[in-house]
Motif scaffolding. Sequence first.
Motif, PDB file in Angstrom:
ATOM      1  N   ASP A 185      12.201 -11.802   4.580  1.00 39.75           N
ATOM      2  CA  ASP A 185      13.158 -11.109   5.444  1.00 39.75           C
ATOM      3  C   ASP A 185      12.623 -10.908   6.854  1.00 39.75           C
ATOM      4  O   ASP A 185      13.295 -10.316   7.701  1.00 39.75           O
ATOM      5  CB  ASP A 185      13.536  -9.753   4.848  1.00 39.75           C
ATOM      6  CG  ASP A 185      12.335  -8.824   4.700  1.00 39.75           C
ATOM      7  OD1 ASP A 185      11.202  -9.250   5.020  1.00 39.75           O
ATOM      8  OD2 ASP A 185      12.521  -7.678   4.263  1.00 39.75           O
ATOM      9  N   LYS A 186      11.389 -11.395   7.106  1.00 35.91           N
ATOM     10  CA  LYS A 186      10.747 -11.291   8.423  1.00 35.91           C
ATOM     11  C   LYS A 186      10.437  -9.847   8.823  1.00 35.91           C
ATOM     12  O   LYS A 186      10.089  -9.576   9.971  1.00 35.91           O
ATOM     13  CB  LYS A 186      11.608 -11.941   9.519  1.00 35.91           C
ATOM     14  CG  LYS A 186      12.014 -13.379   9.230  1.00 35.91           C
ATOM     15  CD  LYS A 186      10.818 -14.291   9.057  1.00 35.91           C
ATOM     16  CE  LYS A 186      11.241 -15.733   8.806  1.00 35.91           C
ATOM     17  NZ  LYS A 186      10.104 -16.637   8.554  1.00 35.91           N
ATOM     18  N   LYS A 187      10.537  -8.913   7.878  1.00 39.30           N
ATOM     19  CA  LYS A 187      10.274  -7.512   8.180  1.00 39.30           C
ATOM     20  C   LYS A 187       9.031  -6.977   7.472  1.00 39.30           C
ATOM     21  O   LYS A 187       8.456  -5.972   7.901  1.00 39.30           O
ATOM     22  CB  LYS A 187      11.482  -6.652   7.794  1.00 39.30           C
ATOM     23  CG  LYS A 187      12.747  -6.967   8.583  1.00 39.30           C
ATOM     24  CD  LYS A 187      13.903  -6.089   8.136  1.00 39.30           C
ATOM     25  CE  LYS A 187      15.172  -6.403   8.912  1.00 39.30           C
ATOM     26  NZ  LYS A 187      16.327  -5.572   8.467  1.00 39.30           N
ATOM     27  N   LEU A 188       8.630  -7.624   6.385  1.00 44.04           N
ATOM     28  CA  LEU A 188       7.481  -7.164   5.607  1.00 44.04           C
ATOM     29  C   LEU A 188       6.246  -7.937   6.050  1.00 44.04           C
ATOM     30  O   LEU A 188       6.181  -9.156   5.888  1.00 44.04           O
ATOM     31  CB  LEU A 188       7.726  -7.362   4.109  1.00 44.04           C
ATOM     32  CG  LEU A 188       6.639  -6.826   3.174  1.00 44.04           C
ATOM     33  CD1 LEU A 188       6.548  -5.305   3.283  1.00 44.04           C
ATOM     34  CD2 LEU A 188       6.903  -7.243   1.741  1.00 44.04           C
ATOM     35  N   SER A 370       6.343  -4.113  -1.497  1.00 44.63           N
ATOM     36  CA  SER A 370       6.771  -3.134  -0.498  1.00 44.63           C
ATOM     37  C   SER A 370       6.958  -1.743  -1.080  1.00 44.63           C
ATOM     38  O   SER A 370       7.171  -0.783  -0.325  1.00 44.63           O
ATOM     39  CB  SER A 370       8.076  -3.591   0.158  1.00 44.63           C
ATOM     40  OG  SER A 370       9.140  -3.581  -0.790  1.00 44.63           O
ATOM     41  N   THR A 371       6.873  -1.591  -2.411  1.00 46.44           N
ATOM     42  CA  THR A 371       7.119  -0.295  -3.038  1.00 46.44           C
ATOM     43  C   THR A 371       5.822   0.451  -3.289  1.00 46.44           C
ATOM     44  O   THR A 371       4.798  -0.142  -3.653  1.00 46.44           O
ATOM     45  CB  THR A 371       7.862  -0.466  -4.380  1.00 46.44           C
ATOM     46  OG1 THR A 371       7.015  -1.152  -5.318  1.00 46.44           O
ATOM     47  CG2 THR A 371       9.147  -1.260  -4.188  1.00 46.44           C
ATOM     48  N   ALA A 372       5.867   1.769  -3.120  1.00 45.83           N
ATOM     49  CA  ALA A 372       4.685   2.601  -3.332  1.00 45.83           C
ATOM     50  C   ALA A 372       4.229   2.564  -4.792  1.00 45.83           C
ATOM     51  O   ALA A 372       3.034   2.612  -5.084  1.00 45.83           O
ATOM     52  CB  ALA A 372       4.975   4.034  -2.904  1.00 45.83           C
ATOM     53  N   ALA A 373       5.187   2.480  -5.733  1.00 45.20           N
ATOM     54  CA  ALA A 373       4.829   2.472  -7.155  1.00 45.20           C
ATOM     55  C   ALA A 373       3.999   1.246  -7.509  1.00 45.20           C
ATOM     56  O   ALA A 373       3.000   1.338  -8.230  1.00 45.20           O
ATOM     57  CB  ALA A 373       6.099   2.516  -8.003  1.00 45.20           C
ATOM     58  N   HIS A 374       4.392   0.073  -7.014  1.00 52.28           N
ATOM     59  CA  HIS A 374       3.648  -1.150  -7.325  1.00 52.28           C
ATOM     60  C   HIS A 374       2.307  -1.156  -6.595  1.00 52.28           C
ATOM     61  O   HIS A 374       1.293  -1.596  -7.159  1.00 52.28           O
ATOM     62  CB  HIS A 374       4.466  -2.375  -6.939  1.00 52.28           C
ATOM     63  CG  HIS A 374       3.894  -3.666  -7.456  1.00 52.28           C
ATOM     64  ND1 HIS A 374       3.741  -3.936  -8.801  1.00 52.28           N
ATOM     65  CD2 HIS A 374       3.423  -4.766  -6.797  1.00 52.28           C
ATOM     66  CE1 HIS A 374       3.208  -5.142  -8.957  1.00 52.28           C
ATOM     67  NE2 HIS A 374       3.004  -5.656  -7.758  1.00 52.28           N
ATOM     68  N   GLN A 375       2.274  -0.649  -5.378  1.00 51.40           N
ATOM     69  CA  GLN A 375       1.003  -0.556  -4.652  1.00 51.40           C
ATOM     70  C   GLN A 375       0.034   0.350  -5.401  1.00 51.40           C
ATOM     71  O   GLN A 375      -1.162   0.049  -5.503  1.00 51.40           O
ATOM     72  CB  GLN A 375       1.258  -0.021  -3.244  1.00 51.40           C
ATOM     73  CG  GLN A 375       2.038  -0.979  -2.353  1.00 51.40           C
ATOM     74  CD  GLN A 375       2.545  -0.320  -1.081  1.00 51.40           C
ATOM     75  OE1 GLN A 375       2.310   0.876  -0.845  1.00 51.40           O
ATOM     76  NE2 GLN A 375       3.247  -1.080  -0.250  1.00 51.40           N
ATOM     77  N   GLN A 376       0.551   1.440  -5.959  1.00 48.71           N
ATOM     78  CA  GLN A 376      -0.298   2.361  -6.713  1.00 48.71           C
ATOM     79  C   GLN A 376      -0.813   1.703  -7.989  1.00 48.71           C
ATOM     80  O   GLN A 376      -1.987   1.866  -8.342  1.00 48.71           O
ATOM     81  CB  GLN A 376       0.494   3.625  -7.055  1.00 48.71           C
ATOM     82  CG  GLN A 376      -0.326   4.694  -7.765  1.00 48.71           C
ATOM     83  CD  GLN A 376       0.482   5.965  -7.998  1.00 48.71           C
ATOM     84  OE1 GLN A 376       1.681   6.001  -7.789  1.00 48.71           O
ATOM     85  NE2 GLN A 376      -0.192   7.022  -8.438  1.00 48.71           N
ATOM     86  N   ALA A 377       0.054   0.949  -8.676  1.00 54.46           N
ATOM     87  CA  ALA A 377      -0.365   0.268  -9.903  1.00 54.46           C
ATOM     88  C   ALA A 377      -1.419  -0.791  -9.615  1.00 54.46           C
ATOM     89  O   ALA A 377      -2.395  -0.941 -10.368  1.00 54.46           O
ATOM     90  CB  ALA A 377       0.845  -0.359 -10.587  1.00 54.46           C
ATOM     91  N   LEU A 378      -1.248  -1.541  -8.537  1.00 57.47           N
ATOM     92  CA  LEU A 378      -2.241  -2.548  -8.165  1.00 57.47           C
ATOM     93  C   LEU A 378      -3.580  -1.893  -7.831  1.00 57.47           C
ATOM     94  O   LEU A 378      -4.639  -2.358  -8.270  1.00 57.47           O
ATOM     95  CB  LEU A 378      -1.742  -3.362  -6.969  1.00 57.47           C
ATOM     96  CG  LEU A 378      -0.649  -4.390  -7.242  1.00 57.47           C
ATOM     97  CD1 LEU A 378      -0.060  -4.897  -5.933  1.00 57.47           C
ATOM     98  CD2 LEU A 378      -1.206  -5.562  -8.057  1.00 57.47           C
ATOM     99  N   ALA A 379      -3.531  -0.816  -7.050  1.00 57.00           N
ATOM    100  CA  ALA A 379      -4.770  -0.112  -6.702  1.00 57.00           C
ATOM    101  C   ALA A 379      -5.474   0.406  -7.947  1.00 57.00           C
ATOM    102  O   ALA A 379      -6.702   0.329  -8.063  1.00 57.00           O
ATOM    103  CB  ALA A 379      -4.455   1.033  -5.740  1.00 57.00           C
ATOM    104  N   ASN A 380      -4.701   0.918  -8.908  1.00 60.35           N
ATOM    105  CA  ASN A 380      -5.292   1.433 -10.144  1.00 60.35           C
ATOM    106  C   ASN A 380      -5.956   0.320 -10.948  1.00 60.35           C
ATOM    107  O   ASN A 380      -7.027   0.516 -11.537  1.00 60.35           O
ATOM    108  CB  ASN A 380      -4.229   2.124 -10.983  1.00 60.35           C
ATOM    109  CG  ASN A 380      -4.804   2.742 -12.240  1.00 60.35           C
ATOM    110  OD1 ASN A 380      -5.661   3.625 -12.177  1.00 60.35           O
ATOM    111  ND2 ASN A 380      -4.351   2.265 -13.389  1.00 60.35           N
ATOM    112  N   SER A 381      -5.349  -0.865 -10.971  1.00 62.72           N
ATOM    113  CA  SER A 381      -5.949  -1.976 -11.724  1.00 62.72           C
ATOM    114  C   SER A 381      -7.252  -2.427 -11.066  1.00 62.72           C
ATOM    115  O   SER A 381      -8.222  -2.762 -11.759  1.00 62.72           O
ATOM    116  CB  SER A 381      -4.965  -3.148 -11.809  1.00 62.72           C
ATOM    117  OG  SER A 381      -4.730  -3.741 -10.552  1.00 62.72           O
ATOM    118  N   ILE A 382      -7.294  -2.436  -9.740  1.00 66.02           N
ATOM    119  CA  ILE A 382      -8.524  -2.803  -9.035  1.00 66.02           C
ATOM    120  C   ILE A 382      -9.600  -1.752  -9.287  1.00 66.02           C
ATOM    121  O   ILE A 382     -10.763  -2.078  -9.555  1.00 66.02           O
ATOM    122  CB  ILE A 382      -8.245  -2.961  -7.527  1.00 66.02           C
ATOM    123  CG1 ILE A 382      -7.231  -4.089  -7.282  1.00 66.02           C
ATOM    124  CG2 ILE A 382      -9.541  -3.261  -6.766  1.00 66.02           C
ATOM    125  CD1 ILE A 382      -6.715  -4.147  -5.858  1.00 66.02           C
TER     126      ILE A 382
END
Length: 467
Positions: A185-188, A370-382
């Motif tokens: 979308d050229k915005k993210l 772009s969602t906070a929930a997925h960013q949080q899940a990724l950070a938790n897995s790392i």
Amino acid sequence: MRWRVPLAVLGLCLLSVAGSVLAATDIRGVRLWRAPDNTRLVFDLSGPVKHSVFTLAAPERIVIDVSGAQLQMALEQLNLSNTPIRSVRAAQRAPGELRMVLDLSARVTPKSFTLEPNQQYGHRLVVDLFDGEAPSNVPPVQPSLPVTPTQAPARLPPPPGGKRDIIIAIDAGHGGEDPGAIGPDKKLYEKHVTLAIARELQRQLSQEKGFRGELVRTGDYFIPLRRRTEIARKKGADLFVSIHADAAPRSSAFGGSVYALSDRGATSETARWLADSENRSDLIGGVGSVSLDDKDRMLAGVLLDLSMTASLSSSLNVGQKVLSNMGRVTPLHKKRVEQAGFMVLKSPDIPSILVETGFISNPGEARKLSTAAHQQALANSIRTGIRQFFHENPPAGTYIAWLRDSGKIIAQGPREHVVAAGDSLALVAQRYQVSLVALRSANNLRGDTIKVGQVLQIPQTTVAVQP
């Protein structure tokens, strides 16, 4: 045969040539970025220019003279807050001769250069204002102490009692005028996604006793690739984790990946393409010059490459644990740690991994990233993968090493070892204090032959837990 050109035609040609020579380059826009130790001004140009920069004192000023240029925008629109620049003014001294003056509130050291067009920008003039002395290009230094591949090195001397935190340097990829990959979308922008995940990872790590996350990039500004590892070293990092979001020509490409450094080149065409793309961000950001004054640079580079093999085994091991945990929250592009020549991973004394959290070029993954929930899940897995690695391999003098040595913790869950160059089955068995028989049985091995990159399952050993 002699050709005769009518004088009228010749005159038109000469006028055309003269007009093209006299045509000034337009300064179409200016962008400003503030970093912790410098301010960067980027002037977007319609063509190439010649320029000079000098300083004036009493009061402090920076003067930028640009030949063959004319200003096509208002400099007053710049947001100068939190910078040493009080005001910017410009005047056309003569046709095609532009002078810009930066009025300063503090003394700075300027550095300037021009950049050729690339896939994202046209011609640019870059002026960096360093708060104090400008950094020089210093060749990599071999670590003073040898680093064994069996354990992540202790980066800081232990405090009294030997219970320091394990320090994780978290590098949010790209930043500033280098947006990284851009969503459909050229915005993210990748630079925003990586910083959000990096901040979340820092928050989670710092809430766990015995760990501390340190951000390499704390805001939206550009840091050269080599400078990122220097920052990690100054912070005393035990591990360097670079966060990115992938892009590919095909929008259907998907999945997360983890990379460690390859000393023999990329392990796949995808890895090679990505490494080239990431390394070129220095040119996008404007670090295109390398000092050649030091005649020992080549020797330093050879020593650097040799010493990097010491931390590669730890990088592969922590990378595999991070990848396994990421697979629980997002599809994986590859199920094993890839290896490629990412410049940001070339630290000889700090185990380093690069985490591609997904393909921002894929519409579905872009929405998730772009969602906070997925960013949080990724950070938790790392974070989980990092914790598993350091519970098995705590640096000496850390709180986690004290817990292990006092019998208060045991390694949880299945352990894995990624075979690195120089490994043998006997050495792996010795490292994890298991028998050769048990190691062969756990991996269905008929002999002692193992291959670089092979993932070995380590049998769980019994450790008494103190009450």
